[in-house]
Design a protein around this motif. Structure first.
Motif, PDB file in Angstrom:
ATOM      1  N   MET A   1      65.525  14.020  35.238  1.00  0.00           N
ATOM      2  CA  MET A   1      66.536  14.740  35.991  1.00  0.00           C
ATOM      3  C   MET A   1      67.903  14.570  35.324  1.00  0.00           C
ATOM      4  N   LYS A   2      68.140  13.418  34.743  1.00  0.00           N
ATOM      5  CA  LYS A   2      69.412  13.131  34.094  1.00  0.00           C
ATOM      6  C   LYS A   2      69.741  14.172  33.016  1.00  0.00           C
ATOM      7  N   GLN A   3      68.730  14.564  32.227  1.00  0.00           N
ATOM      8  CA  GLN A   3      68.952  15.553  31.172  1.00  0.00           C
ATOM      9  C   GLN A   3      69.243  16.934  31.746  1.00  0.00           C
ATOM     10  N   MET A   4      68.734  17.221  32.922  1.00  0.00           N
ATOM     11  CA  MET A   4      68.933  18.533  33.525  1.00  0.00           C
ATOM     12  C   MET A   4      70.219  18.622  34.342  1.00  0.00           C
ATOM     13  N   ALA A   5      70.788  17.486  34.695  1.00  0.00           N
ATOM     14  CA  ALA A   5      71.949  17.445  35.593  1.00  0.00           C
ATOM     15  C   ALA A   5      73.084  18.398  35.199  1.00  0.00           C
ATOM     16  N   PRO A   6      73.436  18.509  33.913  1.00  0.00           N
ATOM     17  CA  PRO A   6      74.565  19.399  33.573  1.00  0.00           C
ATOM     18  C   PRO A   6      74.345  20.875  33.904  1.00  0.00           C
ATOM     19  N   VAL A   7      73.087  21.303  34.034  1.00  0.00           N
ATOM     20  CA  VAL A   7      72.829  22.727  34.288  1.00  0.00           C
ATOM     21  C   VAL A   7      72.269  23.007  35.687  1.00  0.00           C
ATOM     22  N   ILE A   8      72.042  21.970  36.492  1.00  0.00           N
ATOM     23  CA  ILE A   8      71.563  22.188  37.860  1.00  0.00           C
ATOM     24  C   ILE A   8      72.744  22.588  38.738  1.00  0.00           C
ATOM     25  N   MET A   9      72.722  23.832  39.216  1.00  0.00           N
ATOM     26  CA  MET A   9      73.790  24.349  40.071  1.00  0.00           C
ATOM     27  C   MET A   9      73.528  24.035  41.537  1.00  0.00           C
ATOM     28  N   SER A  10      72.267  24.117  41.930  1.00  0.00           N
ATOM     29  CA  SER A  10      71.883  23.765  43.297  1.00  0.00           C
ATOM     30  C   SER A  10      70.471  23.212  43.257  1.00  0.00           C
ATOM     31  N   HIS A  11      70.163  22.387  44.244  1.00  0.00           N
ATOM     32  CA  HIS A  11      68.907  21.656  44.227  1.00  0.00           C
ATOM     33  C   HIS A  11      68.527  21.325  45.665  1.00  0.00           C
ATOM     34  N   ASP A  12      67.394  21.830  46.112  1.00  0.00           N
ATOM     35  CA  ASP A  12      66.931  21.548  47.467  1.00  0.00           C
ATOM     36  C   ASP A  12      65.424  21.363  47.445  1.00  0.00           C
ATOM     37  N   GLY A  13      64.985  20.126  47.257  1.00  0.00           N
ATOM     38  CA  GLY A  13      63.570  19.827  47.372  1.00  0.00           C
ATOM     39  C   GLY A  13      62.756  19.897  46.105  1.00  0.00           C
ATOM     40  N   TRP A  14      63.336  19.632  44.941  1.00  0.00           N
ATOM     41  CA  TRP A  14      62.577  19.549  43.691  1.00  0.00           C
ATOM     42  C   TRP A  14      62.910  18.219  43.020  1.00  0.00           C
TER      43      TRP A  14
END
Length: 133
Positions: A1-14
């Motif tokens: 998840m750390k590598q994806m953090a810069p591009v995650i705009m919203s996150h609900d249940g993944w």
């Protein structure tokens, strides 16, 4: 998840999961779990988005369906319904290519990719690539 953090705009249940030695991104919030990835200034033209997804069998995977929508600004530039189940008694990786509408996106464009579990109980994304061809 750390590598994806810069591009995650919203996150609900993944979340990330490593089950059966297959690392991937899975819905943990059940039906309706969503997440959106975004880039404000893409560094290359984009003509397609490729997904590596796992398809499997059995009750856990029955009707497993992901809706993917691709946007640039207010414009829809691609969409796909991806099924995560099959009739084979094995788990396999499938490549799914979603071509963007028209000529795709130019370098410097905005890109948003939304994902939602719309049927079933689970799904697994093993990888994703934005491509200029």
């Amino acid at each position: 998840m750390k590598q994806m953090a810069p591009v995650i705009m919203s996150h609900d249940g993944w979340s990330a999961a490593d089950d059966n030695r297959k690392l991937g991104w899975v819905p943990t919030g059940g039906l309706g779990s969503k997440f959106t990835l975004g880039w404000n200034d893409i560094s290359q033209p984009v003509k397609a988005v490729n997904f590596m997804v796992m398809k499997s069998y059995g009750e856990k995977w029955a009707n497993s369906t992901l809706e993917v929508k691709i946007w640039s600004g207010d414009d829809s530039v691609g969409e796909e319904i991806i099924h995560g189940f099959h009739d084979k008694h094995t788990s396999e990786t499938y490549n799914i290519k979603i071509p963007l509408h028209g000529e795709g996106l130019k370098k410097g464009s905005e890109l948003r990719i939304s994902h939602e579990l719309i049927a079933g109980n689970t799904f697994k994304i093993l990888g994703m690539a934005v491509c200029d061809h």
